[in-house]
Scaffold this active site. Structure first.
Site, PDB file in Angstrom:
ATOM      1  N   SER A 274       0.830  -1.221   0.000  1.00  0.00           N
ATOM      2  CA  SER A 274       0.000   0.000   0.000  1.00  0.00           C
ATOM      3  C   SER A 274       0.858   1.263   0.000  1.00  0.00           C
ATOM      4  CB  SER A 274      -0.966   0.002   1.187  1.00  0.00           C
ATOM      5  OG  SER A 274      -0.302  -0.300   2.391  1.00  0.00           O
ATOM      6  N   HIS A 304      -2.050  -8.922   1.884  1.00  0.00           N
ATOM      7  CA  HIS A 304      -1.751  -7.647   2.570  1.00  0.00           C
ATOM      8  C   HIS A 304      -2.906  -7.370   3.551  1.00  0.00           C
ATOM      9  CE1 HIS A 304       0.140  -3.897   3.305  1.00  0.00           C
ATOM     10  NE2 HIS A 304      -0.197  -3.205   2.225  1.00  0.00           N
ATOM     11  N   HIS A 350       5.591 -12.835   7.519  1.00  0.00           N
ATOM     12  CA  HIS A 350       5.857 -11.446   7.117  1.00  0.00           C
ATOM     13  C   HIS A 350       7.080 -11.394   6.210  1.00  0.00           C
ATOM     14  CE1 HIS A 350       6.320  -7.086   7.339  1.00  0.00           C
ATOM     15  NE2 HIS A 350       5.058  -7.088   7.704  1.00  0.00           N
ATOM     16  N   ARG A 359       2.749  -4.961  16.794  1.00  0.00           N
ATOM     17  CA  ARG A 359       1.362  -4.489  16.648  1.00  0.00           C
ATOM     18  C   ARG A 359       0.391  -5.557  17.132  1.00  0.00           C
ATOM     19  NH1 ARG A 359       1.718  -2.983  10.382  1.00  0.00           N
ATOM     20  NH2 ARG A 359       2.607  -5.081  10.419  1.00  0.00           N
ATOM     21  N   ASP A 405      -2.480  -8.540  11.568  1.00  0.00           N
ATOM     22  CA  ASP A 405      -3.843  -8.936  11.202  1.00  0.00           C
ATOM     23  C   ASP A 405      -4.384 -10.112  12.008  1.00  0.00           C
ATOM     24  OD1 ASP A 405      -4.104  -6.980   9.211  1.00  0.00           O
ATOM     25  OD2 ASP A 405      -2.888  -8.180   7.862  1.00  0.00           O
TER      26      ASP A 405
HETATM   27  N1  NMX Z   1       1.003 -19.874   5.946  1.00  0.00           N
HETATM   28  C1  NMX Z   1       1.449 -20.802   5.066  1.00  0.00           C
HETATM   29  N2  NMX Z   1       2.525 -20.611   4.273  1.00  0.00           N
HETATM   30  C2  NMX Z   1       3.185 -19.462   4.403  1.00  0.00           C
HETATM   31  C3  NMX Z   1       2.800 -18.470   5.324  1.00  0.00           C
HETATM   32  C4  NMX Z   1       1.648 -18.704   6.102  1.00  0.00           C
HETATM   33  N3  NMX Z   1       1.179 -17.811   6.959  1.00  0.00           N
HETATM   34  N4  NMX Z   1       3.661 -17.431   5.222  1.00  0.00           N
HETATM   35  C5  NMX Z   1       4.549 -17.752   4.265  1.00  0.00           C
HETATM   36  N5  NMX Z   1       4.257 -18.984   3.773  1.00  0.00           N
HETATM   37  C6  NMX Z   1       4.913 -19.678   2.666  1.00  0.00           C
HETATM   38  C7  NMX Z   1       4.805 -18.829   1.405  1.00  0.00           C
HETATM   39  O1  NMX Z   1       3.523 -18.971   0.803  1.00  0.00           O
HETATM   40  C8  NMX Z   1       5.955 -19.365   0.592  1.00  0.00           C
HETATM   41  O2  NMX Z   1       5.577 -20.594   0.053  1.00  0.00           O
HETATM   42  P1  NMX Z   1       5.984 -21.023  -1.451  1.00  0.00           P
HETATM   43  O3  NMX Z   1       7.476 -20.960  -1.500  1.00  0.00           O
HETATM   44  O4  NMX Z   1       5.437 -22.397  -1.579  1.00  0.00           O
HETATM   45  O5  NMX Z   1       5.342 -20.027  -2.372  1.00  0.00           O
HETATM   46  C9  NMX Z   1       7.009 -19.629   1.655  1.00  0.00           C
HETATM   47  O6  NMX Z   1       6.294 -19.779   2.904  1.00  0.00           O
HETATM   48  C10 NMX Z   1       8.027 -18.529   1.808  1.00  0.00           C
HETATM   49  O7  NMX Z   1       7.365 -17.304   2.014  1.00  0.00           O
HETATM   50  P2  NMX Z   1       8.006 -16.206   2.993  1.00  0.00           P
HETATM   51  O8  NMX Z   1       9.304 -15.788   2.414  1.00  0.00           O
HETATM   52  O9  NMX Z   1       7.997 -16.698   4.385  1.00  0.00           O
HETATM   53  O10 NMX Z   1       6.937 -15.023   2.930  1.00  0.00           O
HETATM   54  P3  NMX Z   1       6.781 -13.849   1.872  1.00  0.00           P
HETATM   55  O11 NMX Z   1       7.697 -12.751   2.253  1.00  0.00           O
HETATM   56  O12 NMX Z   1       6.859 -14.350   0.481  1.00  0.00           O
HETATM   57  O13 NMX Z   1       5.270 -13.402   2.129  1.00  0.00           O
HETATM   58  C11 NMX Z   1       3.388 -12.934   3.489  1.00  0.00           C
HETATM   59  C12 NMX Z   1       4.880 -12.713   3.297  1.00  0.00           C
HETATM   60  C13 NMX Z   1       2.903 -12.025   4.610  1.00  0.00           C
HETATM   61  C14 NMX Z   1       2.646 -12.552   2.214  1.00  0.00           C
HETATM   62  C15 NMX Z   1       3.130 -14.418   3.846  1.00  0.00           C
HETATM   63  O14 NMX Z   1       3.763 -14.707   5.069  1.00  0.00           O
HETATM   64  C16 NMX Z   1       1.669 -14.779   3.915  1.00  0.00           C
HETATM   65  O15 NMX Z   1       1.087 -15.109   2.878  1.00  0.00           O
HETATM   66  N6  NMX Z   1       1.036 -14.709   5.139  1.00  0.00           N
HETATM   67  C17 NMX Z   1      -0.379 -14.946   5.285  1.00  0.00           C
HETATM   68  C18 NMX Z   1      -1.161 -13.730   4.828  1.00  0.00           C
HETATM   69  C19 NMX Z   1      -1.010 -12.589   5.801  1.00  0.00           C
HETATM   70  O16 NMX Z   1      -1.141 -12.734   6.994  1.00  0.00           O
HETATM   71  N7  NMX Z   1      -0.778 -11.372   5.256  1.00  0.00           N
HETATM   72  C20 NMX Z   1      -0.742 -10.166   6.059  1.00  0.00           C
HETATM   73  C21 NMX Z   1       0.629  -9.499   6.143  1.00  0.00           C
HETATM   74  C22 NMX Z   1       0.562  -8.269   6.988  1.00  0.00           C
HETATM   75  N8  NMX Z   1      -0.209  -7.229   6.329  1.00  0.00           N
HETATM   76  O17 NMX Z   1      -1.109  -6.683   6.912  1.00  0.00           O
HETATM   77  O18 NMX Z   1       0.044  -6.868   5.192  1.00  0.00           O
HETATM   78  C1  MLT Z   2       2.032  -3.624   6.589  1.00  0.00           C
HETATM   79  O1  MLT Z   2       1.637  -3.146   7.648  1.00  0.00           O
HETATM   80  O2  MLT Z   2       2.107  -2.950   5.557  1.00  0.00           O
HETATM   81  C2  MLT Z   2       2.300  -5.093   6.533  1.00  0.00           C
HETATM   82  O3  MLT Z   2       2.815  -5.561   7.730  1.00  0.00           O
HETATM   83  C3  MLT Z   2       3.028  -5.550   5.327  1.00  0.00           C
HETATM   84  C4  MLT Z   2       4.476  -5.181   5.197  1.00  0.00           C
HETATM   85  O4  MLT Z   2       5.032  -4.408   5.937  1.00  0.00           O
HETATM   86  O5  MLT Z   2       5.095  -5.752   4.273  1.00  0.00           O
END
Ligand code: NMX
Ligand code: MLT
Length: 506
Positions: A274, A304, A350, A359, A405
């Site tokens: 964002s 996100h 994350h 948070r 979240d």
């Molecule tokens: N559950 C299952 N698998 C996960 C999760 C999770 N919560 N988090 C990461 N992974 C997997 C990810 O999908 C990836 O798998 P693959 O290689 O098969 O594609 C692998 O672990 C490596 O990913 P990471 O490097 O740990 O995470 P990345 O930096 O790519 O993504 C998020 C970060 C936040 C997108 C990821 O952790 C996620 O999808 N979390 C769940 C959604 C979430 O809670 N998002 C909110 C973030 C905060 N916000 O408000 O923005």
């Molecule tokens: C945010 O607050 O924007 C989320 O934690 C996602 C991020 O920092 O990558």
């Protein structure tokens, strides 16, 4: 070196020297005054500083770019400058150098009886770079009350929306549709000069913040309360109180939760989707209404901000499947089933953080004080212990701990806000307080239009084959080329991967 070249060089050196002198002898700007006055004093000095840094150190290297960085969502690359906040992987977010917990403790309590500081104070801090005193924080509240009358056309737009349009889509549409209000557009069209841009971006940002509680509460009432709801700002209430009041929430404890919520979600440096989208679009000199709207389109994604909706949907499914007080074994099975179905566990993981998000912890501390026996709160607190174990076992999740979240939804539900589809709008209202100060500063410092260079896969393969030519891999065998080069254009053998198998790709 020719004479004229020498002259140019020495002029440049002199100029750098001048900047250097200014850089090392920056006057400290006054702390008093309104937000705009503080900014007006600070901006010229920050400009000098930036020019000096660029001039003296512009060719210094900040790191190397690996192919994996480019192919992996630019993770780990130091590419963006952002002074409003900084995320430490282990300690979490710092607003202007202050850890979030301390920010929450130190923000002035401007509303009688309130246990929390105000998001208006956080906006001052993020924009000015200084913790506001009570008068300064209160002045932002008063400004936003004065500026907050939403134009009729925006009410009409929102009232005409089909109820099936997701609250975030409505929020994005209304934010963009407010662009006739832009002082920046007006000034730009009249030929405003670049050093003045920030003043108009500031005005737009202040107005947009002032409009948001009304925009967001109309969306809430239209979709979930049959269009009923108060649409008038009350001058005795602060920003959060007015927001809650217009949505029909009067409980002072809920208003305090909202103050905390709106402070916590405001800023997370500038690489998140964002914030970066807002900056990117703003760099084309699109006005703050359009830039913010673009950023909100990004926040609406499930990886996100929409994760706060996803968490509640997931918790509801968990309770429906195994009840309110399941055993650890039942919970672990439910988590594993989610993963087996190819889904992520929402609210966990994350891109930058490597510990529990502060948070999350701050929301949990609020819950422990105000509603520790709430079944949702109890469940979220239990999951905090169980989910990381499972995610760690996967061996690929960089951060198995909860993010912001994972907690917000159960707190909102405790106070009766059950409409989970709406939750990301609250995140969006808060995010304005971080991305708009970033935008003000980008224009104040004359940040140019963003335009990274992309390259084709073909270019990459050629580049790799050139850089590998003649070099031997760890296995002692000569490295292969990409794609078609697997067979070896010049008959070279493929590189073996770590398991000793031939790589299919480059
Ligand atoms: N559950 C299952 N698998 C996960 C999760 C999770 N919560 N988090 C990461 N992974 C997997 C990810 O999908 C990836 O798998 P693959 O290689 O098969 O594609 C692998 O672990 C490596 O990913 P990471 O490097 O740990 O995470 P990345 O930096 O790519 O993504 C998020 C970060 C936040 C997108 C990821 O952790 C996620 O999808 N979390 C769940 C959604 C979430 O809670 N998002 C909110 C973030 C905060 N916000 O408000 O923005
Ligand atoms: C945010 O607050 O924007 C989320 O934690 C996602 C991020 O920092 O990558």
């Amino acid at each position: 070196m020719g004479r004229s070249l020498l002259k140019t060089r020495s002029r440049q050196v002199l100029k750098c020297g001048e900047y250097y002198w200014k850089l090392s002898s920056l006057r400290s700007y006054s702390d008093g005054g309104s937000l705009k006055e503080v900014l007006a004093k600070k901006i010229p000095q920050e400009r000098e500083k930036m020019l000096g840094i660029k001039c003296l150190h512009g060719d210094k290297k900040l790191g190397v770019i690996k192919v994996s960085n480019v192919m992996g969502g630019q993770r780990g690359l130091l590419l963006l400058m952002c002074d409003t906040s900084y995320v430490d992987p282990n300690k979490g977010i710092f607003y202007r150098g202050i850890p979030l917990k301390e920010v929450c403790a130190k923000l002035p309590r401007t509303q009688k009886g309130s246990k929390e500081g105000t998001p208006e104070g956080a906006f001052f801090l993020l924009t000015a770079g200084k913790m506001p005193n009570k008068k300064q924080a209160k002045a932002v509240t008063t400004e936003w009350q004065k500026r907050g009358k939403l134009p009729d056309y925006c009410f009409k737009l929102l009232d005409s929306m089909d109820k099936r349009v997701h609250p975030m889509a409505q929020f994005c549409a209304a934010s963009a549709a407010l662009n006739p209000e832009s002082k920046f557009v007006e000034a730009y069209n009249k030929g405003a000069k670049k050093p003045k841009y920030w003043e108009y971006i500031y005005e737009d940002s202040m107005n947009l913040c002032a409009f948001l509680p009304t925009v967001a509460s109309v969306i809430y009432c239209n979709i979930f309360k049959g269009g009923k709801g108060n649409r008038k700002l009350d001058s005795s209430k602060d920003w959060s109180d007015n927001f809650c009041n217009m949505m029909g929430y009067k409980d002072s404890s809920f208003v305090d939760l909202m103050r905390l919520y709106l402070i916590l979600h405001a800023d997370h440096e500038s690489g998140n989707v964002s914030a970066h989208t807002t900056q990117l679009v703003g760099s084309a000199l699109s006005d703050p209404y359009l830039s913010f709207s673009a950023g909100m389109c990004g926040l609406a994604g499930p990886l996100h901000g929409l994760a706060n909706q996803e968490v509640l949907v997931w918790l509801d499914k968990l309770v429906a499947a195994i009840g309110c007080e399941p055993s650890d074994e039942q919970i672990l099975k439910f988590i594993n089933d989610t993963l087996k179905s190819g889904r992520v566990v929402p609210g966990y993981g994350h891109a930058v953080l490597r510990q529990t998000d502060p948070r999350f912890s701050l929301q949990n501390a609020f819950a422990m004080k105000n509603c520790k026996d709430d079944p949702g709160v109890k469940l979220v607190t239990r999951l905090w212990k169980l989910i990381p174990k499972v995610l760690k076992e996967l061996g690929k999740v960089a951060n198995p701990y909860p993010n912001v979240d994972a907690h917000s939804g159960v707190l909102l539900q405790h106070y009766g806000m059950n409409e989970m589809k709406y939750y990301t709008v609250l995140f969006g209202v808060s995010r304005a307080l971080g991305v708009l100060p970033q935008l003000i500063w980008a224009r104040a410092l004359g940040a140019p239009i963003e335009r990274p260079k992309s390259f084709t896969t073909d270019f990459l393969c050629k580049f790799l084959s050139k850089s590998k030519k003649g070099t031997k891999g760890k296995s002692g065998k000569k490295s292969s080329k990409c794609g078609k080069g697997r067979k070896g254009k010049k008959g070279k053998k493929s590189r073996k991967n770590r398991k000793g198998k031939k790589s299919k790709k480059c």
